[in-house]
Write a protein that holds these residues in place. Structure first.
Motif, mmCIF file in Angstrom:
data_model
loop_
_atom_site.group_PDB
_atom_site.id
_atom_site.type_symbol
_atom_site.label_atom_id
_atom_site.label_comp_id
_atom_site.label_asym_id
_atom_site.label_seq_id
_atom_site.Cartn_x
_atom_site.Cartn_y
_atom_site.Cartn_z
ATOM 1 N N THR A 36 0.932 -1.211 -0.156
ATOM 2 C CA THR A 36 -0.107 0.089 -0.049
ATOM 3 C C THR A 36 0.720 1.271 0.018
ATOM 4 O OG1 THR A 36 -1.478 -1.204 1.284
ATOM 5 C CG2 THR A 36 -1.914 1.130 1.209
ATOM 6 N N TRP A 62 1.899 1.657 -3.507
ATOM 7 C CA TRP A 62 0.667 2.099 -4.157
ATOM 8 C C TRP A 62 0.593 3.668 -4.197
ATOM 9 C CZ3 TRP A 62 -4.995 1.028 -2.072
ATOM 10 C CH2 TRP A 62 -5.727 1.195 -3.176
ATOM 11 N N ILE A 63 0.603 4.026 -3.001
ATOM 12 C CA ILE A 63 0.011 5.544 -2.376
ATOM 13 C C ILE A 63 1.318 6.480 -3.180
ATOM 14 C CG2 ILE A 63 -0.191 7.238 -0.759
ATOM 15 C CD1 ILE A 63 -2.523 5.260 -1.262
ATOM 16 N N SER A 66 0.905 6.562 -7.066
ATOM 17 C CA SER A 66 -0.333 7.435 -7.282
ATOM 18 C C SER A 66 0.216 8.875 -7.256
ATOM 19 C CB SER A 66 -1.227 6.916 -6.341
ATOM 20 O OG SER A 66 -1.757 5.594 -6.486
ATOM 21 N N ALA A 100 -4.973 6.167 -7.596
ATOM 22 C CA ALA A 100 -5.104 4.938 -7.337
ATOM 23 C C ALA A 100 -5.964 4.115 -7.762
ATOM 24 C CB ALA A 100 -5.116 5.182 -5.478
ATOM 25 N N ASN A 106 -5.282 0.483 -9.346
ATOM 26 C CA ASN A 106 -5.522 -0.772 -8.727
ATOM 27 C C ASN A 106 -7.230 -0.977 -8.726
ATOM 28 O OD1 ASN A 106 -4.569 -2.892 -7.172
ATOM 29 N ND2 ASN A 106 -5.484 -2.009 -5.488
ATOM 30 N N PRO A 134 -8.482 3.718 -2.219
ATOM 31 C CA PRO A 134 -7.791 3.380 -1.004
ATOM 32 C C PRO A 134 -8.603 3.950 0.180
ATOM 33 C CG PRO A 134 -6.201 4.820 -2.201
ATOM 34 C CD PRO A 134 -7.296 4.608 -3.187
#
Length: 153
Positions: free
Chosen positions: A9, A12-13, A16, A47, A51, A55
């Motif tokens: 995560t 991912w952030i 993003s 994000a 994905n 989130p």
């Protein structure tokens, strides 16, 4: 990866934030007073595109705390920015396809940086407002005739 290691995560952030930041640069005038960086809605939107999920508040909060603490991201007055160190990480990451971009960044984070800790808090209402704004932005607008007519005869 232990409790204190980087999480998927976090990457991912981070990815993003990088993509959302880069996407806005070409729209910004050199004379604009708008601060560098992106808003939470832009991060959530990117994000979601990466994905196929928005989130959750706690995911964003934990990732940003770790990224800010590691010196890769900064947040001020609701604006998220990639720091010089974060840009360096992004520019020097191994080349990979889009499908593996987050995994590649997570590997780089794990090898090169220790996760940090910052006192940044994401208010539940701010997250909800950003999700709502993103949802409204995502509603397609009706198409109009190029001549400006409604199509009626």
């Amino acid at each position: 990866m232990g409790e204190n290691g980087w999480r998927w995560t976090d990457a991912w952030i981070f990815v993003s934030l990088v993509i959302a930041s880069g996407a806005g640069r070409h729209r910004r005038s050199a004379t604009s007073r708008r601060p560098e960086g992106v808003r939470l809605t832009d991060v959530l939107s990117t994000a979601d595109h990466l994905n196929h999920a928005i989130p959750q508040r706690h995911e964003v909060e934990a990732a940003v705390q770790r990224l800010v603490g590691a010196g890769l991201v900064s947040v001020a007055d609701g604006w998220f920015r990639i720091t010089a160190e974060g840009e360096q990480l992004w520019r020097t990451r191994p080349s990979a396809g889009v499908a593996t971009m987050v995994d590649t960044v997570q590997g780089v984070l794990t090898r090169r940086h220790a996760p940090g800790s910052a006192d940044w808090i994401l208010d539940e209402a701010d997250h909800a407002a950003a999700v709502q704004e993103y949802a409204v932005r995502s509603i397609p607008t009706p198409r109009r005739s190029p001549e400006g007519h409604s199509g009626e005869r």
